[in-house]
Design an enzyme around this catalytic site. Structure first.
Site, mmCIF file in Angstrom:
data_model
loop_
_atom_site.group_PDB
_atom_site.id
_atom_site.type_symbol
_atom_site.label_atom_id
_atom_site.label_comp_id
_atom_site.label_asym_id
_atom_site.label_seq_id
_atom_site.Cartn_x
_atom_site.Cartn_y
_atom_site.Cartn_z
ATOM 1 N N TYR A 142 48.959 17.477 52.511
ATOM 2 C CA TYR A 142 49.877 17.359 53.649
ATOM 3 C C TYR A 142 49.057 17.506 54.923
ATOM 4 O O TYR A 142 48.229 18.408 55.046
ATOM 5 C CB TYR A 142 50.930 18.471 53.577
ATOM 6 C CG TYR A 142 51.876 18.518 54.761
ATOM 7 C CD1 TYR A 142 52.784 17.491 54.990
ATOM 8 C CD2 TYR A 142 51.859 19.599 55.646
ATOM 9 C CE1 TYR A 142 53.661 17.534 56.064
ATOM 10 C CE2 TYR A 142 52.745 19.650 56.726
ATOM 11 C CZ TYR A 142 53.638 18.617 56.931
ATOM 12 O OH TYR A 142 54.506 18.659 57.998
ATOM 13 N N ASP A 237 40.661 18.163 56.964
ATOM 14 C CA ASP A 237 41.828 18.833 57.544
ATOM 15 C C ASP A 237 41.763 20.304 57.097
ATOM 16 O O ASP A 237 42.183 20.648 55.995
ATOM 17 C CB ASP A 237 43.118 18.161 57.073
ATOM 18 C CG ASP A 237 44.353 18.840 57.677
ATOM 19 O OD1 ASP A 237 44.192 19.868 58.371
ATOM 20 O OD2 ASP A 237 45.469 18.342 57.433
ATOM 21 N N LYS A 265 46.830 27.053 62.824
ATOM 22 C CA LYS A 265 47.149 28.314 62.133
ATOM 23 C C LYS A 265 46.275 29.474 62.622
ATOM 24 O O LYS A 265 46.565 30.076 63.650
ATOM 25 C CB LYS A 265 47.073 28.133 60.622
ATOM 26 C CG LYS A 265 48.085 27.061 60.133
ATOM 27 C CD LYS A 265 48.240 27.043 58.642
ATOM 28 C CE LYS A 265 49.039 25.855 58.149
ATOM 29 N NZ LYS A 265 50.445 26.062 57.993
HETATM 30 N N1 PLP Z 1 47.468 20.028 57.875
HETATM 31 C C1 PLP Z 1 47.559 20.981 56.924
HETATM 32 C C2 PLP Z 1 46.487 21.084 55.893
HETATM 33 C C3 PLP Z 1 48.639 21.863 56.912
HETATM 34 O O1 PLP Z 1 48.725 22.794 55.957
HETATM 35 C C4 PLP Z 1 49.635 21.726 57.907
HETATM 36 C C5 PLP Z 1 50.811 22.617 57.918
HETATM 37 O O2 PLP Z 1 51.072 23.372 57.027
HETATM 38 C C6 PLP Z 1 49.493 20.732 58.874
HETATM 39 C C7 PLP Z 1 48.399 19.906 58.833
HETATM 40 C C8 PLP Z 1 50.507 20.589 59.960
HETATM 41 O O3 PLP Z 1 50.400 21.657 60.824
HETATM 42 P P1 PLP Z 1 51.651 22.078 61.760
HETATM 43 O O4 PLP Z 1 52.715 22.583 60.837
HETATM 44 O O5 PLP Z 1 51.073 23.133 62.648
HETATM 45 O O6 PLP Z 1 52.049 20.857 62.510
#
Ligand code: PLP
Length: 425
Positions: A142, A237, A265
């Site tokens: 994700y 990511d 985060k």
């Molecule tokens: N990328 C990863 C690996 C994530 O775990 C998340 C959210 O859990 C995101 C992107 C998206 O981040 P946000 O919820 O701050 O938009």
């Protein structure tokens, strides 16, 4: 009726599904979401005043524990000097420098307000910098809710994906190739077919959004080699794994260097922040220096930056990651013991301050394997833990998070609760 139920009923009237992010709604486990009234260290309290040991950690940010006094003080101080200016501050450079000095692949970094913004911007940058349109992502990873990333595999191995959300036109994902995580041969085949058109691969270098799935030996290095060979960019990511899997994220653990990295985060210490960074020559393609547009009213928000800066400093203190890793490993080992004692098919894994719980015999390495866990057992376990004062992510497809405040005593309490929860299965 409990206060949680009262508040949920009320929220349902004014907020779609009663929640501001879908998985909070408990749809996959059933029951009423706990409405949180406060959090401190490793604990949270719900609207009925019930205390829980928290392994959700706000989905990752709360690595130093909730309401850490130094973080709270930094936030208060920043707030007293103004909440947002829409103009640059020195603290933004300090946070950028703190990230750059810790993660060698990042030479320049731009701050945004969420992980979604970070990945969306990194993809645009990769496309702009390479002049190519196609991207590769992996099923089960994700990357936030940008249109081109809300996509699942198509019907054939090398067909482009299908949107996973209404409102995303098929044309918007027509450039997104969705492959199986840990299947390097599929990536090789994709490059053989579309190589000169592929702008980037985006990957969770340890996947934390399909439970916890680690890359198999050679997978990340193989992605690196293919990107280099074909002139595509490799985006790690590390929104979840950054400063959580280890002090330099997964890139530090694996020794594989991406071209771009996305963060969020932990670097916001619980406040809204995201970031994307990497090679200076690529980052200089962003406006105002280059042709790739990216902007944000609240980007580099002074309160968020203050929370992030102090959090990174706390993480740099001697022994922080050793302690975190040890506590996660103890938790996982203890849970496996309790499950074995109860005769439940279960295993678990961890890295840094993240863990995965799998209701199956062996640790999964693929999306298909992780999809094959015993959901009913997870549901019973989840509610058993909740009733016994332990708050886990409400889905069998999510990783769990340990903070520095999860002491041995707290782990013991968790394992006592787990023994009771496993016995219900
Ligand atoms: N990328 C990863 C690996 C994530 O775990 C998340 C959210 O859990 C995101 C992107 C998206 O981040 P946000 O919820 O701050 O938009």
């Amino acid at each position: 009726m409990s206060q949680n139920e009262v508040l949920f009923k009320r929220a349902l009237k004014s907020i779609p599904g009663g929640v501001n992010s879908p998985v909070r709604a408990f749809r996959s486990v059933g029951g009423t979401p706990r409405f949180i009234s406060k959090a401190k260290d490793a604990y949270i309290w719900d609207a009925d005043g019930k205390q829980y040991i928290d392994y959700l950690g706000s989905w990752g940010p709360a690595i130093v524990g909730h309401a850490h006094p130094e973080v709270v003080q930094a936030v208060q101080r920043a707030a007293e000097s103004g909440l947002s200016f829409g103009a640059p501050t020195e603290a933004e450079s300090l946070l950028a420098e703190a990230i750059i000095s810790r993660i060698p692949s990042i030479e320049k970094v731009r701050l945004v307000s969420s992980g979604t913004e970070a990945t969306m911007s990194a993809i645009r940058l990769a496309r702009g910098a390479t002049g190519r349109n196609k991207i590769i992502k992996f099923e089960g990873c994700y990357h936030g809710h940008a249109d081109s990333l809300l996509v699942k595999a198509g019907s054939g191995l090398l067909t482009f994906g299908n949107p996973t959300s209404a409102g995303v036109p098929a044309e918007f994902v027509a450039h997104t190739l969705v492959l199986d995580y840990n299947d390097l041969d599929a990536v090789k085949a994709a490059f053989a077919e579309f190589g000169p058109e592929i702008a980037c691969i985006i990957v969770e270098p340890i996947a934390g959004n399909m439970n916890l799935i680690k890359p198999v030996e050679g997978f990340l290095a193989g992605l690196r080699a293919l990107c280099t060979e074909y002139g595509a960019l490799l985006i790690f990511d590390e929104v979840m794994t950054g400063f959580r899997a280890g002090p330099q994220g997964v890139q530090g653990l694996s020794g594989v260097t991406p071209d771009l990295t996305t963060l969020a985060k932990v670097i916001g210490g619980g406040m809204p922040v995201g970031a994307f960074g990497g090679r200076a020559d690529i980052m200089d393609q962003i406006a105002p220096l280059g042709p790739v547009y990216q902007a944000g009213t609240l980007s580099g928000n002074p309160v968020s930056v203050a929370a992030g800066l102090i959090t990174l400093e706390i993480l740099s203190r001697p022994g922080f990651y050793e302690h975190l890793q040890t506590q996660s490993a103890k938790l996982v080992a203890g849970l496996q013991e309790k499950a074995a004692a109860a005769g439940v098919a279960f295993c678990a894994d961890s890295v840094g301050g993240m863990f995965g719980l799998y209701f199956r015999e062996t640790v999964p390495t693929t999306f298909a394997q992780v999809s094959d866990v015993n959901h009913d057992a997870f549901k019973v376990f989840f509610h058993g833990m909740l009733d016994n004062g332990v708050h886990l992510a409400p889905s069998a497809f999510e990783a769990g998070f340990v903070s520095a405040m999860h002491s041995d005593e707290i782990l013991e309490k968790t394992l006592d609760a787990a023994a009771r929860a496993f016995s219900l299965i």
